[in-house]
Design a protein around this motif. Structure first.
Motif, PDB file in Angstrom:
ATOM      1  N   GLU A 377      18.307  47.846  18.558  1.00 17.64           N
ATOM      2  CA  GLU A 377      19.228  48.788  19.203  1.00 17.64           C
ATOM      3  C   GLU A 377      18.573  49.368  20.442  1.00 17.64           C
ATOM      4  O   GLU A 377      17.468  49.927  20.366  1.00 17.64           O
ATOM      5  CB  GLU A 377      19.588  49.927  18.238  1.00 17.64           C
ATOM      6  N   PHE A 378      19.233  49.243  21.592  1.00 17.80           N
ATOM      7  CA  PHE A 378      18.685  49.820  22.834  1.00 17.80           C
ATOM      8  C   PHE A 378      19.807  49.967  23.844  1.00 17.80           C
ATOM      9  O   PHE A 378      20.875  49.367  23.698  1.00 17.80           O
ATOM     10  CB  PHE A 378      17.542  48.962  23.391  1.00 17.80           C
ATOM     11  N   GLU A 379      19.570  50.808  24.847  1.00 19.37           N
ATOM     12  CA  GLU A 379      20.603  51.032  25.875  1.00 19.37           C
ATOM     13  C   GLU A 379      19.935  51.348  27.204  1.00 19.37           C
ATOM     14  O   GLU A 379      18.754  51.713  27.243  1.00 19.37           O
ATOM     15  CB  GLU A 379      21.531  52.186  25.453  1.00 19.37           C
ATOM     16  N   LEU A 380      20.709  51.227  28.288  1.00 20.50           N
ATOM     17  CA  LEU A 380      20.179  51.556  29.610  1.00 20.50           C
ATOM     18  C   LEU A 380      19.959  53.061  29.684  1.00 20.50           C
ATOM     19  O   LEU A 380      20.786  53.838  29.198  1.00 20.50           O
ATOM     20  CB  LEU A 380      21.165  51.152  30.711  1.00 20.50           C
ATOM     21  N   VAL A 381      18.854  53.474  30.302  1.00 20.34           N
ATOM     22  CA  VAL A 381      18.599  54.900  30.479  1.00 20.34           C
ATOM     23  C   VAL A 381      19.602  55.453  31.480  1.00 20.34           C
ATOM     24  O   VAL A 381      20.200  56.499  31.272  1.00 20.34           O
ATOM     25  CB  VAL A 381      17.147  55.142  30.957  1.00 20.34           C
ATOM     26  N   ASP A 382      19.807  54.727  32.582  1.00 15.12           N
ATOM     27  CA  ASP A 382      20.705  55.187  33.636  1.00 15.12           C
ATOM     28  C   ASP A 382      21.167  53.957  34.432  1.00 15.12           C
ATOM     29  O   ASP A 382      20.415  53.435  35.246  1.00 15.12           O
ATOM     30  CB  ASP A 382      19.955  56.172  34.549  1.00 15.12           C
ATOM     31  N   PRO A 383      22.391  53.500  34.171  1.00 14.82           N
ATOM     32  CA  PRO A 383      22.849  52.262  34.807  1.00 14.82           C
ATOM     33  C   PRO A 383      22.675  52.257  36.323  1.00 14.82           C
ATOM     34  O   PRO A 383      22.377  51.211  36.910  1.00 14.82           O
ATOM     35  CB  PRO A 383      24.338  52.197  34.437  1.00 14.82           C
ATOM     36  N   SER A 384      22.807  53.433  36.968  1.00 18.27           N
ATOM     37  CA  SER A 384      22.749  53.437  38.432  1.00 18.27           C
ATOM     38  C   SER A 384      21.323  53.315  38.969  1.00 18.27           C
ATOM     39  O   SER A 384      21.127  53.086  40.160  1.00 18.27           O
ATOM     40  CB  SER A 384      23.412  54.699  38.984  1.00 18.27           C
ATOM     41  N   SER A 385      20.316  53.437  38.101  1.00 22.12           N
ATOM     42  CA  SER A 385      18.942  53.343  38.609  1.00 22.12           C
ATOM     43  C   SER A 385      18.373  51.919  38.501  1.00 22.12           C
ATOM     44  O   SER A 385      17.231  51.675  38.876  1.00 22.12           O
ATOM     45  CB  SER A 385      18.034  54.324  37.863  1.00 22.12           C
ATOM     46  N   VAL A 386      19.180  50.973  37.986  1.00 22.35           N
ATOM     47  CA  VAL A 386      18.708  49.590  37.893  1.00 22.35           C
ATOM     48  C   VAL A 386      18.657  48.998  39.306  1.00 22.35           C
ATOM     49  O   VAL A 386      19.608  49.148  40.075  1.00 22.35           O
ATOM     50  CB  VAL A 386      19.658  48.751  36.997  1.00 22.35           C
ATOM     51  N   THR A 387      17.542  48.368  39.686  1.00 26.60           N
ATOM     52  CA  THR A 387      17.459  47.747  41.011  1.00 26.60           C
ATOM     53  C   THR A 387      17.493  46.232  40.876  1.00 26.60           C
ATOM     54  O   THR A 387      17.031  45.666  39.879  1.00 26.60           O
ATOM     55  CB  THR A 387      16.166  48.153  41.757  1.00 26.60           C
ATOM     56  N   TRP A 388      18.049  45.567  41.891  1.00 27.27           N
ATOM     57  CA  TRP A 388      18.239  44.119  41.840  1.00 27.27           C
ATOM     58  C   TRP A 388      17.604  43.426  43.034  1.00 27.27           C
ATOM     59  O   TRP A 388      17.584  43.973  44.132  1.00 27.27           O
ATOM     60  CB  TRP A 388      19.743  43.787  41.846  1.00 27.27           C
ATOM     61  N   ALA A 389      17.124  42.199  42.800  1.00 30.94           N
ATOM     62  CA  ALA A 389      16.752  41.309  43.900  1.00 30.94           C
ATOM     63  C   ALA A 389      17.874  40.285  44.025  1.00 30.94           C
ATOM     64  O   ALA A 389      18.550  39.981  43.041  1.00 30.94           O
ATOM     65  CB  ALA A 389      15.434  40.597  43.593  1.00 30.94           C
ATOM     66  N   GLY A 390      18.083  39.779  45.230  1.00 28.97           N
ATOM     67  CA  GLY A 390      19.156  38.801  45.398  1.00 28.97           C
ATOM     68  C   GLY A 390      18.902  37.902  46.584  1.00 28.97           C
ATOM     69  O   GLY A 390      17.846  37.967  47.215  1.00 28.97           O
ATOM     70  N   GLY A 391      19.876  37.066  46.893  1.00 32.58           N
ATOM     71  CA  GLY A 391      19.715  36.125  48.007  1.00 32.58           C
ATOM     72  C   GLY A 391      19.430  34.755  47.453  1.00 32.58           C
ATOM     73  O   GLY A 391      20.327  33.972  47.162  1.00 32.58           O
ATOM     74  N   GLN A 392      18.150  34.434  47.261  1.00 32.22           N
ATOM     75  CA  GLN A 392      17.775  33.143  46.689  1.00 32.22           C
ATOM     76  C   GLN A 392      17.768  33.215  45.162  1.00 32.22           C
ATOM     77  O   GLN A 392      18.255  32.316  44.484  1.00 32.22           O
ATOM     78  CB  GLN A 392      16.368  32.766  47.174  1.00 32.22           C
TER      79      GLN A 392
END
Ligand code: HEM
Ligand code: SF4
Lengths: 410, 70
Positions: A377-392
């Motif tokens: 059982e686990f959950e995100l602490v704060d969905p808006s603080s997740v950072t993403w890499a993208g592009g390739q």
């Protein structure tokens, strides 16, 4: 770079794969382009490129390797001058190779990646995952990307290549230098590439002086094609590729799927109650969270689906966009472990289909299974603080989760 | 569709690129050679109780390399 700052005028003629909103969540943009009159978008940004968004077009480009060549496979244009100098000719075979050489460039490495061969890494991967979890399970919180996912593929690849695991941090920063920060910073991209090559030059010298038993680099150095020992430059290129292709990609897939699981208790429960679903669940998660976009260079002027493509143009193959095309997948944005039709192309298609896919699947399954066993059982602490890499390569880079400290046994 | 029938299955080796999604869907029917390309493990007809799985393999092969002959 200024290019990022200018607002996007029209997605079909001016998309920006480095736009922060697109990096965080590219799917609304893919959907808009896919359903427009112009499902193959074009942009002048970042050296210019075409971007098909329909499954059928993307798969056709991957399969038509004579028209769409692998002379350039990064989504960004090459660093000026990078092909000159001492190691300028080191490529990344087989991913940068075209036929006829692609055939042997790929054939030599396929045996180490067959399902039978990669099975021997399962127990070691499980032990590694458990030891990472031991570090944070008592704290009740962890960065699923940075404390867990990030450390798994790099150590598996280092083990496979017989290179020091203690250099994990360097390997990770070099790979991110090529595939992430280096996308908008050509100097960093080139410096990271040279760090990787210089490291493997030393490893090759070492294996020549002290050949090892059951060692991938030693075996590659001794490999023969049509009676002749292969050149060092091929072996250097393969080592370069295994590090670059095997680390960021798989780490991103593990991170995205943990991000998903943190938000979907019903999927965690389903896998606990019906473990026979694991293999197809892994494929479904790869479909929805496909991390990799590759590029091709157009060989000769062609008109593709009404788009006038010129020799030398760059075409992006967004496998994430292909995998969400409603023409190919019913309810494409929904994760459905019981999906009957799933011709997903997270690993590409055609002659360059990911050679490491059996290893990647194994790592993804073991990383998720081990996490769910220990932290059901686990959950995100704060969905808006997740950072993403993208592009390739797309995936979370910081993904804080919390969980009860006394994990209930499954 | 009615009751289960036995079918024959083949892989077109020219278009198979070793995704292994066939073996994931039907491990009783598909395997892998040393290079990771698909092999058919069953000689002759596929038993009727595996037909559903074989159809699923066909529906999961990205290269459309699997042929089912009823
Ligand atoms: C989830 C993780 C992974 C994903 C999504 C992924 C995706 C891809 C894709 C889309 C391609 C096709 C490239 C193209 O068409 O130009 C590719 C090629 C390749 N990948 Fe992966 N990859 C993953 C993990 C790995 C791992 C762990 C390795 C092991 C070292 C690896 C090694 C390779 C190699 C050697 C190729 C080149 C094959 C060729 O050009 O013939 N990949 N990968
Ligand atoms: S899924 Fe298709 S391409 Fe992949 S191994 Fe099976 S037959 Fe070959």
């Amino acid at each position: 770079m200024g290019e990022q700052q200018r607002p996007v005028a029209d997605l079909t003629t001016d998309y920006d794969i480095m736009d922060p909103g697109f990096v965080r969540d590219p799917f609304p943009a893919f959907d808009e382009i896919r359903e427009s009159a112009c499902p193959i978008a074009h942009t002048e940004r970042w050296g210019g490129s075409w971007m098909p968004t329909r499954y059928e077009d993307i798969v056709a480009i991957a399969q038509e390797h004579e028209t769409f060549t692998s002379r350039g496979i990064l989504v960004m244009p090459p660093v000026p001058g990078a092909a000159e100098g001492a190691y300028g000719a080191v490529a990344a075979p087989p991913i940068t190779s075209d036929p006829p050489d692609h055939h042997w460039h790929r054939r030599l490495i396929l045996p180490v990646f067959s399902p039978q061969s990669v099975a021997k890494y399962e127990q070691g991967t499980r032990d590694l995952c458990n030891s990472l979890i031991d570090e944070f399970i008592g704290k009740g919180t962890a960065d699923a990307a940075g404390d867990y996912a990030q450390h798994i593929p790099v150590r598996v690849i280092a083990t496979m290549l017989g290179v020091p695991l203690e250099m994990e941090t360097e390997f990770t920063s070099w790979v991110r230098g090529v595939l992430e920060q280096g996308m908008t910073d050509p100097e960093l991209r080139q410096a990271s590439r040279m760090n990787i090559i210089r490291f493997f030059v030393e490893q090759l010298e070492d294996r020549k002086r002290n050949p090892r038993e059951n060692d991938l680099i030693t075996d590659l150095l001794n490999a023969k094609v049509e009676g002749a020992v292969v050149d060092d430059i091929y072996v250097l290129g393969v080592c370069n590729l295994m590090l670059v292709a095997g680390v960021d990609t798989t780490w991103s897939a593990i991170g995205s799927t943990l991000w998903h699981m943190a938000q979907h208790p019903e999927h965690r429960r389903m896998l606990r109650e019906r473990p026979e679903l694991w293999p197809q669940a892994v494929e479904e998660l790869l479909r929805v969270y496909a991390p990799v976009t590759m590029a091709r260079i157009v060989d000769h002027d062609v008109e593709h689906q009404g788009c006038p493509m010129k020799a030398g143009d760059r075409v992006l193959m967004s496998f994430p966009a292909a995998n969400r095309d409603p023409r190919q997948f019913e309810r494409p944005d929904e994760v459905d472990f019981e999906r009957e039709h799933n011709r997903h192309v997270a690993f590409g298609a055609g002659i360059h289909r990911c050679a490491g896919s059996n290893l990647a699947r194994l790592e993804l399954r073991v990383a998720l299974q081990t996490w769910l066993e220990r932290i059901p059982e686990f959950e995100l602490v704060d969905p808006s603080s997740v950072t993403w890499a993208g592009g390739q390569v797309r995936g979370p880079r910081r993904c804080m989760v919390r969980f009860p400290t006394v994990a209930t046994p499954a | 569709m009615g009751s289960l029938r036995s079918v024959r299955v083949t892989v077109d080796s020219g278009s198979c690129h070793g995704h292994q999604m066939c073996a994931i869907a039907a491990p009783e029917v598909f395997g892998s050679d040393d290079l990771g390309y698909a092999t058919v493990l069953i000689d002759g007809d596929v038993p009727a109780d595996l037909e559903k799985k074989v159809r699923r393999s066909e529906a999961n092969c990205p290269e459309r390399a699997i042929r089912i002959v009823d």
